[in-house]
Design an enzyme around this catalytic site. Structure first.
Site, PDB file in Angstrom:
ATOM      1  CG  ASP A 237      39.718  43.090  40.349  1.00 52.68           C
ATOM      2  OD1 ASP A 237      39.007  44.103  40.436  1.00 52.68           O
ATOM      3  OD2 ASP A 237      39.281  41.926  40.430  1.00 52.68           O
TER       4      ASP A 237
ATOM      5  CE  LYS B  45      36.484  43.677  38.715  1.00 55.94           C
ATOM      6  NZ  LYS B  45      36.334  43.381  40.151  1.00 55.94           N
TER       7      LYS B  45
ATOM      8  CD  GLU C 212      35.372  43.211  45.016  1.00 58.42           C
ATOM      9  OE1 GLU C 212      34.955  43.107  46.196  1.00 58.42           O
ATOM     10  OE2 GLU C 212      35.888  42.269  44.386  1.00 58.42           O
TER      11      GLU C 212
ATOM     12  CD  GLU D 203      31.272  38.256  41.283  1.00 57.96           C
ATOM     13  OE1 GLU D 203      32.082  39.204  41.194  1.00 57.96           O
ATOM     14  OE2 GLU D 203      31.583  37.103  41.639  1.00 57.96           O
TER      15      GLU D 203
END
Ligand code: KIV
Length: 302
Positions: free
Chosen positions: A100, A130, A132, A199
């Site tokens: 992340d 990853k 966001e 999510e």
């Protein structure tokens, strides 16, 4: 030996395996075979989850909270993430390993984001990273993809947006918000994203995004219609010191196991029953005899 089988099994194990790749995950989507993913943050848990044959191991920035005790994911740094990803790398042989990008590692300059992502690939051995965000990450995702860095997008309840969202709230609950999320998902895929984490969104929205995209979706609190599921390991085994969210299923109680084991250990030390003679090393018989004689001489002299 083919490239996909080039990693040797774990030390002490001869069980052969086929390495998971982005391509094999995409094939799973095409075959409607569910993808299993979980987080890990250190060598021991990484090795255990890999030996359990999950497809994807994520060094999530959730480690800020569950490993480092921060109140949110925001404070964790690149150096902390890289150090723990290196530990996880040593434990993962079969699964695809993703890391992340922490808050502020890609929010200022895109070039800095690419440089930080490259650290995960070069220093820590990650196979994907990853980030966001939705359409605001399109250009970054393109640049990462151009730099041969596989990207996992992350939409919905994105914990790095904690303060903008006003708390950890389910996202995409209106038609406008759900349509906007679908547009974000399509834009991330077009920019090169290889997987998408969804999510904290209604299952109907996750199902529509999953249906619309050629790349796999991995849900967490997004219902059963995603191509795969991910859980935070510490949620799944009760190591979070907090009541679980609605979407968490508990598969074990590591807190109880550790507490009971350590309490028993303390009692054994205090009662003198640990260590026993069988748990002690001994001198070889011939050395013991000389040692006892020398002890006796010392006593006589005293
Ligand atoms: O940080 C994390 O663990 C994550 C998962 C919840 C997907 O991003």
């Amino acid at each position: 030996m083919s490239v996909t089988q080039s990693r040797s099994p774990h030390p002490g194990s001869s069980t052969p395996f086929v390495k998971v790749t982005l391509q094999s995950l995409q094939e799973k989507k095409r075959n409607r075979a569910p993808i299993s993913a979980i987080t890990a943050y250190d060598y021991a848990t990484a090795r255990l989850v890999d030996e359990a044959s999950v497809d994807l191991v994520l060094v999530g920035d959730s480690l800020a909270m569950v490993m480092l005790g921060y109140e949110s994911t925001l404070p964790v740094t690149m150096d902390e993430m890289v150090m723990l990803t290196r530990a996880v790398r040593r434990g993962v042989r079969r699964a695809l390993l993703a890391a992340d990008m922490p808050y502020a590692s890609y929010h200022v300059e895109e070039s800095e984001g690419v440089r930080n992502a490259l650290r995960f690939m070069k220093e820590a051995g990650a196979e994907a990273i990853k980030v966001e965000g939705g359409r605001n990450r399109v250009s970054l995702v393109q640049r990462l993809t151009d730099a041969e860095i596989p990207v996992i997008g992350h939409l919905g309840l994105t914990p790095q947006s904690l303060h903008r969202m006003g708390g950890y709230r389910v996202q995409g609950k209106t038609v406008v918000a759900a349509e906007a999320m679908l547009d974000d998902a399509v834009a991330l895929e077009a920019a090169g994203a290889a997987l998408l984490v969804l999510e904290g969104i209604p299952r109907e929205v996750a199902a529509r995004i999953t249906d619309a995209l050629p790349i796999p979706t991995i849900g967490i609190g997004a219902g059963p219609d995603c191509d795969g599921q991910i859980l935070v390991l510490h949620d799944a085994i009760n190591l979070t010191f907090a009541p679980p969210a609605k979407f968490v299923r508990r598969y074990g109680d590591a807190a109880a196991i550790i507490r009971d084991a350590v309490e028993q250990y303390r009692k054994d030390v205090e009662s003198g029953s640990f260590p026993s003679d069988a748990e002690s090393y001994h001198l070889p018989a011939e050395v013991r005899e000389h040692f006892q004689q020398s002890a006796a001489r010392t006593r006589r002299k005293a």
